[in-house]
Design a protein around this motif. Structure first.
Motif, PDB file in Angstrom:
ATOM      1  N   UNK A 213      27.806   0.139  16.066  1.00 17.71           N
ATOM      2  CA  UNK A 213      28.312  -0.909  16.959  1.00 17.71           C
ATOM      3  C   UNK A 213      29.645  -0.492  17.579  1.00 17.71           C
ATOM      4  N   UNK A 214      30.525   0.088  16.785  1.00 17.73           N
ATOM      5  CA  UNK A 214      31.811   0.553  17.313  1.00 17.73           C
ATOM      6  C   UNK A 214      31.617   1.649  18.352  1.00 17.73           C
ATOM      7  N   UNK A 215      30.561   2.442  18.175  1.00 16.72           N
ATOM      8  CA  UNK A 215      30.259   3.526  19.113  1.00 16.72           C
ATOM      9  C   UNK A 215      29.668   2.998  20.419  1.00 16.72           C
ATOM     10  N   UNK A 216      29.181   1.747  20.402  1.00 17.67           N
ATOM     11  CA  UNK A 216      28.688   1.137  21.626  1.00 17.67           C
ATOM     12  C   UNK A 216      27.212   0.825  21.666  1.00 17.67           C
ATOM     13  N   UNK A 217      26.502   0.984  20.546  1.00 20.98           N
ATOM     14  CA  UNK A 217      25.074   0.657  20.518  1.00 20.98           C
ATOM     15  C   UNK A 217      24.909  -0.860  20.525  1.00 20.98           C
ATOM     16  N   UNK A 218      24.033  -1.379  21.374  1.00 23.77           N
ATOM     17  CA  UNK A 218      23.893  -2.831  21.506  1.00 23.77           C
ATOM     18  C   UNK A 218      22.740  -3.409  20.694  1.00 23.77           C
ATOM     19  N   UNK A 219      21.871  -2.560  20.147  1.00 26.05           N
ATOM     20  CA  UNK A 219      20.797  -3.059  19.283  1.00 26.05           C
ATOM     21  C   UNK A 219      20.549  -2.058  18.170  1.00 26.05           C
ATOM     22  N   UNK A 220      20.568  -2.539  16.932  1.00 25.54           N
ATOM     23  CA  UNK A 220      20.310  -1.721  15.750  1.00 25.54           C
ATOM     24  C   UNK A 220      19.202  -2.421  14.976  1.00 25.54           C
ATOM     25  N   UNK A 221      18.180  -1.682  14.598  1.00 21.26           N
ATOM     26  CA  UNK A 221      17.032  -2.301  13.949  1.00 21.26           C
ATOM     27  C   UNK A 221      16.469  -1.363  12.891  1.00 21.26           C
ATOM     28  N   UNK A 222      15.585  -1.876  12.023  1.00 20.18           N
ATOM     29  CA  UNK A 222      14.933  -0.989  11.049  1.00 20.18           C
ATOM     30  C   UNK A 222      14.010  -0.003  11.748  1.00 20.18           C
ATOM     31  N   UNK A 223      13.907   1.186  11.194  1.00 23.34           N
ATOM     32  CA  UNK A 223      12.940   2.151  11.693  1.00 23.34           C
ATOM     33  C   UNK A 223      11.556   1.508  11.706  1.00 23.34           C
ATOM     34  N   UNK A 224      10.797   1.770  12.746  1.00 24.75           N
ATOM     35  CA  UNK A 224       9.470   1.179  12.878  1.00 24.75           C
ATOM     36  C   UNK A 224       9.437  -0.063  13.738  1.00 24.75           C
ATOM     37  N   UNK A 225      10.630  -0.582  14.098  1.00 21.85           N
ATOM     38  CA  UNK A 225      10.714  -1.801  14.899  1.00 21.85           C
ATOM     39  C   UNK A 225      11.414  -1.578  16.240  1.00 21.85           C
ATOM     40  N   UNK A 226      11.560  -0.318  16.630  1.00 25.47           N
ATOM     41  CA  UNK A 226      12.358  -0.031  17.825  1.00 25.47           C
ATOM     42  C   UNK A 226      11.759  -0.655  19.081  1.00 25.47           C
ATOM     43  N   UNK A 227      10.432  -0.658  19.191  1.00 25.78           N
ATOM     44  CA  UNK A 227       9.786  -1.241  20.373  1.00 25.78           C
ATOM     45  C   UNK A 227       9.282  -2.656  20.113  1.00 25.78           C
ATOM     46  N   UNK A 228       9.861  -3.316  19.123  1.00 23.99           N
ATOM     47  CA  UNK A 228       9.425  -4.669  18.793  1.00 23.99           C
ATOM     48  C   UNK A 228      10.637  -5.599  18.655  1.00 23.99           C
ATOM     49  N   UNK A 229      11.398  -5.787  19.731  1.00 24.40           N
ATOM     50  CA  UNK A 229      12.590  -6.627  19.626  1.00 24.40           C
ATOM     51  C   UNK A 229      12.214  -8.099  19.488  1.00 24.40           C
ATOM     52  N   UNK A 230      13.054  -8.888  18.855  1.00 22.17           N
ATOM     53  CA  UNK A 230      12.770 -10.333  18.724  1.00 22.17           C
ATOM     54  C   UNK A 230      12.991 -11.046  20.054  1.00 22.17           C
ATOM     55  N   UNK A 231      12.484 -12.267  20.153  1.00 21.70           N
ATOM     56  CA  UNK A 231      12.671 -13.050  21.369  1.00 21.70           C
ATOM     57  C   UNK A 231      14.143 -13.351  21.627  1.00 21.70           C
TER      58      UNK A 231
END
Length: 252
Positions: A213-231
């Protein structure tokens, strides 16, 4: 173009997703006073902590990594270009790459990639040839690929430098000594990273997420869920609905 001009003139806000040149073109054509929210080109990658690579859990991680590669054939901005694998685990980064290649081979029979265009297939074949030559002269490079097709490709390198995949299930696996090293290697895409999928034990996952987050990433998720963001996902860190609302403040 005339239809777009008519729509733009009546709109109070326009949203668009595309590459940076497309967004710039749309923004320049909007009348003054029309708000614009653009979602430009982004890339994503995965990070696997060394303590997560132990025993039976490594098989689950391989399956989850394959899920992220297969979803949309890597054509979404949330799809990984690279998996950074931390050294020091029960499974080495090179072994992780080899196991991922075997998993993608199995998935091709159950979840086939499908055909690609001539240009895309040529690009994959050319990239494969490059790494085949490099692997023949460098023990720190290995590659695996589907037989008689371009259906899937895994390239392992000790060199952690971030590289853009040619997509269509072409994935890099890079060995790193730490998350810090991975972020230094990914500096070329700093500010352009949408999602990082992570695999880490709970006591370390929080620290990894904070560093990302400090580096600037706006979404962090578990592996396997990268293309499955929540609503409720805040696309590129922006509010999901607030940009679409015009507020009236009543001060009493």
């Amino acid at each position: 173009a005339k239809l777009e001009e008519a729509l733009f003139s009546e709109a109070t806000l326009v949203t668009a997703t595309g590459d940076d040149n497309t967004l710039r073109s749309i923004r320049d054509r909007l009348p003054i006073g029309v708000r614009f929210v653009g979602y430009g080109h982004k890339v994503s990658f995965g990070f696997i902590a060394h303590e997560a690579l132990s025993g039976f859990s490594s098989h689950k991680l391989i399956a989850r990594a394959a899920d992220d590669v297969i979803a949309w054939n890597q054509l979404g901005c949330l799809s990984p270009h690279i998996f950074y694998v931390e050294m020091g685990g029960a499974t080495s980064p090179a072994q992780f790459a080899e196991h991922l290649a075997e998993e993608l081979r199995k998935r091709e029979s159950t979840h086939p990639r499908g055909p690609v265009g001539v240009a895309e297939a040529s690009n994959i074949a050319s990239r494969r040839s490059f790494y085949a030559v490099r692997a023949a002269h460098d023990a720190g490079t290995k590659s695996w690929g589907s037989d008689q097709s371009t259906a899937w490709t895994v390239v392992f390198e000790n060199d952690p430098q971030f590289q853009l995949s040619c997509l269509h299930r072409f994935i890099y696996v890079k060995a790193v000594g730490s998350l810090h090293q991975a972020l230094c290697a990914a500096d070329v895409v700093h500010g352009k990273v949408s999602t990082v999928g992570i695999a880490a034990l709970e006591n370390r996952a929080t620290a990894i997420a904070q560093q990302l987050a400090k580096w600037g990433v706006t979404r962090i998720c578990p592996l396997g869920q990268m293309q499955n963001p929540p609503f409720t996902w805040r696309h590129d860190g922006r509010p999901a609905l607030e940009d679409l609302i015009t507020w009236t403040d009543w001060e009493q």
